[in-house]
Design an enzyme around this catalytic site. Structure first.
Site, PDB file in Angstrom:
ATOM      1  N   ARG A 161       1.115  -2.631   8.240  1.00 53.62           N
ATOM      2  CA  ARG A 161      -0.324  -2.902   8.199  1.00 53.62           C
ATOM      3  C   ARG A 161      -0.906  -2.419   6.875  1.00 53.62           C
ATOM      4  O   ARG A 161      -0.992  -1.221   6.621  1.00 53.62           O
ATOM      5  CB  ARG A 161      -1.060  -2.215   9.357  1.00 53.62           C
ATOM      6  CG  ARG A 161      -2.564  -2.426   9.300  1.00 53.62           C
ATOM      7  CD  ARG A 161      -3.289  -2.135  10.601  1.00 53.62           C
ATOM      8  NE  ARG A 161      -3.314  -0.731  10.959  1.00 53.62           N
ATOM      9  CZ  ARG A 161      -4.057  -0.222  11.953  1.00 53.62           C
ATOM     10  NH1 ARG A 161      -4.805  -1.032  12.691  1.00 53.62           N
ATOM     11  NH2 ARG A 161      -4.006   1.067  12.234  1.00 53.62           N
ATOM     12  N   ASP A 442      -7.505   8.648  14.857  1.00 53.79           N
ATOM     13  CA  ASP A 442      -7.332   8.041  13.540  1.00 53.79           C
ATOM     14  C   ASP A 442      -8.693   7.573  13.047  1.00 53.79           C
ATOM     15  O   ASP A 442      -9.727   7.923  13.628  1.00 53.79           O
ATOM     16  CB  ASP A 442      -6.296   6.926  13.571  1.00 53.79           C
ATOM     17  CG  ASP A 442      -6.723   5.721  14.410  1.00 53.79           C
ATOM     18  OD1 ASP A 442      -7.870   5.705  14.920  1.00 53.79           O
ATOM     19  OD2 ASP A 442      -5.919   4.786  14.564  1.00 53.79           O
TER      20      ASP A 442
END
Length: 540
Positions: A161, A442
């Site tokens: 990603r 996160d």
């Protein structure tokens, strides 16, 4: 050095010379020169769309693409090698230990993340790319503190990603302009590994984050076509799974798949960023105020509609409909609390597989042992493309439904303040993924805490006690909780915490919350990397 290309960081990991070859730099420059103007225009279009939303123009499915949604005959390409069965996907940053443990976890795939779980220091980006290169070539084994880390015989399939379109890369400029963070991450991985991956029976596979419009998917598709031609790889070798993690993208799922149909491997319910986007995109709508983060579950109205539409859309077009992240991590020192947490994971994964998802995300290797049996028992084939969900009817009002049971509580406000402070300070210090209260936080989860605090203050939302959430109340909580943050998340530096305190105070005072904390805080990483003053705030 390649003409027009400058590496501005004074922090030079030893692997840098291996990564920034003349060929790689020429590829980076070619991508920038071909696609940067389009990227900038699409980011401007985001701002214009936000102005329309703020003025009261409601979101809806695009009228100009109605024929794409209505046409039943088009489908995406079949799954690429290794992507037929994705029932368990583990995600995490690209440090060497994490890469080995994730690839060995038993999960079908590993999403190596340069985005929400990584703080993009130059050292993190460079060493992360080297770690992935070494893993692909099975040269990643190492020892640490007397323990050997060795890749298994059948590791998970690797998916990468890159960062989102909105982030610049100020440590590398082309023709006196910062590179796109998306293209920087994509290009280095693709250039150094695409042929090797294909030779080993896999391919260059990507997760594509934070898109807000189908034209942004078209840009990725154009990048894929260009990149494959540039290195002599057959077209349609690349695969991209798009995270549907912004509210505008939920209205354009079919269009996004259509744009990427020859390179698509499906869509993913990026649940945490989706909640963040729901608040941010509806920032001018007082009726869109949400309760405590823990109450905004996947079963509330707007989240359930989004899930049902995503599964129906993907299976209609014969690609994977991936479920979202379970943020829980094992609680090693409290068996009873751990069992309660793991029961939540099982229930969440059971909901996903019964709804028709083809796989799910986990954040810790031990969670694989919880999630896999649920999918194995309820998904007997490699996927559920046959589960068409033709009964699903989702209208625009369903995706905008703000009826969310729950309350704003003092405990919820306190948790948001502590999480926002801890994560912001950790990110500035180079750590983009931290365990807090047995949850893996996160950037996406931290963003929810930040914009919820802003939203509650903006609209003087009242807690269940009747007390409004005010700037003064948040300031008092920041003052109270900040001293304990370094115990909550060991390793945080006092100076970084001081920045986090001032940042959060500033955020709750703004007319509109900033688009992304990562964009706001990137200059701190640039300064730490020794980037010249001219480029420290590039893109802001």
């Amino acid at each position: 050095m390649v003409q027009g290309v400058q590496i501005l960081s004074s922090v030079a990991p030893k692997e840098q010379t291996e990564l920034f070859t003349d060929g790689a730099l020429q590829f980076l420059a070619a991508l920038h020169r071909t696609f940067e103007s389009t990227r900038k225009s699409l980011l401007d279009a985001r701002d214009e769309a936000q102005r329309r939303f703020d003025s009261g123009v409601p979101m809806d499915f695009p009228a100009e693409t109605a024929s794409i949604r209505a046409e039943p005959s088009w489908h995406c390409v079949p799954p690429a090698p290794g992507l037929e069965d994705r029932r368990i996907e583990i995600t995490g940053p690209t440090d060497r230990k994490m890469v080995i443990n994730a690839l060995n976890s038993g999960a079908k795939t590993f999403m190596a993340d340069f985005e929400d779980s990584s703080a993009p220091t130059f050292a993190n980006l460079v060493t992360g790319q080297i770690n992935l290169r070494d893993a692909i070539r099975r040269q990643i084994d190492f020892e640490s503190n007397g323990k050997a880390y060795k890749l298994s015989e059948k590791p998970a399939v690797l998916i990468v990603r890159p960062r989102g379109w909105h982030l610049d890369e100020p440590r590398l400029t082309v023709d006196n302009a910062p590179m796109s963070g998306s293209l920087f991450d994509f290009a280095l991985y693709f250039y150094h590994n695409a042929h090797e991956l294909v030779k080993r029976g896999s391919g260059p596979y990507f997760y594509l984050p934070k898109m807000e419009h189908y034209l942004e998917a078209r840009l990725w598709n154009d990048v894929f076509l260009f990149a494959q031609s540039y290195i002599g790889l057959p077209h349609n070798t690349i695969r991209g799974t798009v995270l549907i993690e912004t509210l505008p993208a939920a209205f354009q799922m079919e269009e996004i798949l259509f744009e990427l149909r020859n390179h698509s491997s499906g869509l993913n319910c990026g649940r945490w960023d989706y909640i963040f986007s729901f608040i941010k995109k509806r920032r001018a709508d007082r009726s869109a105020v949400l309760p405590d983060r823990k109450d905004v579950t996947m079963t509330v109205g707007f989240m359930d509609a989004y899930v049902r539409l995503l599964i129906q859309t993907c299976h209609k077009r014969k690609v994977a409909a991936m479920g979202g992240m379970s943020a829980q991590i094992p609680i090693k020192d409290d068996p009873k609390a751990n069992e309660v947490a793991m029961d939540k994971v099982r229930a969440d994964k059971l909901r996903e597989v019964l709804a028709g998802h083809d796989g799910t995300w986990i954040a810790h290797p031990l969670i694989e042992q919880i999630a896999r049996p649920v999918f194995d028992a309820n998904m007997l084939g490699p996927n559920q493309y046959h589960v068409r969900r033709e009964e699903v009817r989702v209208a625009a009002a369903d995706l905008l439904n703000t009826t969310v049971p729950g309350k704003i509580t003092e405990a919820g406000v306190r948790e948001n303040v502590a999480t926002a402070l801890a994560y912001t300070a950790a990110w500035i210090g180079g750590n983009g993924c931290i365990p807090l209260n047995y949850l893996m936080e996160d950037a996406a989860t931290a963003e929810i805490t930040r914009v919820q605090l802003w939203q509650w203050v903006k609209y003087s939302a009242r807690m269940d006690s009747g007390q409004p959430v005010t700037v003064e109340f948040v300031d008092a909580l920041i003052k109270e909780l900040a001293p304990g943050v370094r115990k909550l998340a060991p390793g945080i530096k006092e100076a970084d915490l001081a920045v986090a305190v001032e940042y959060l105070k500033g955020q709750v005072r703004q007319q509109w919350a900033s688009d992304f904390l990562t964009s706001d805080l990137m200059p701190y990483l640039a300064i730490a990397d020794g980037v010249p003053v001219k480029w420290q705030k590039a893109g802001l």
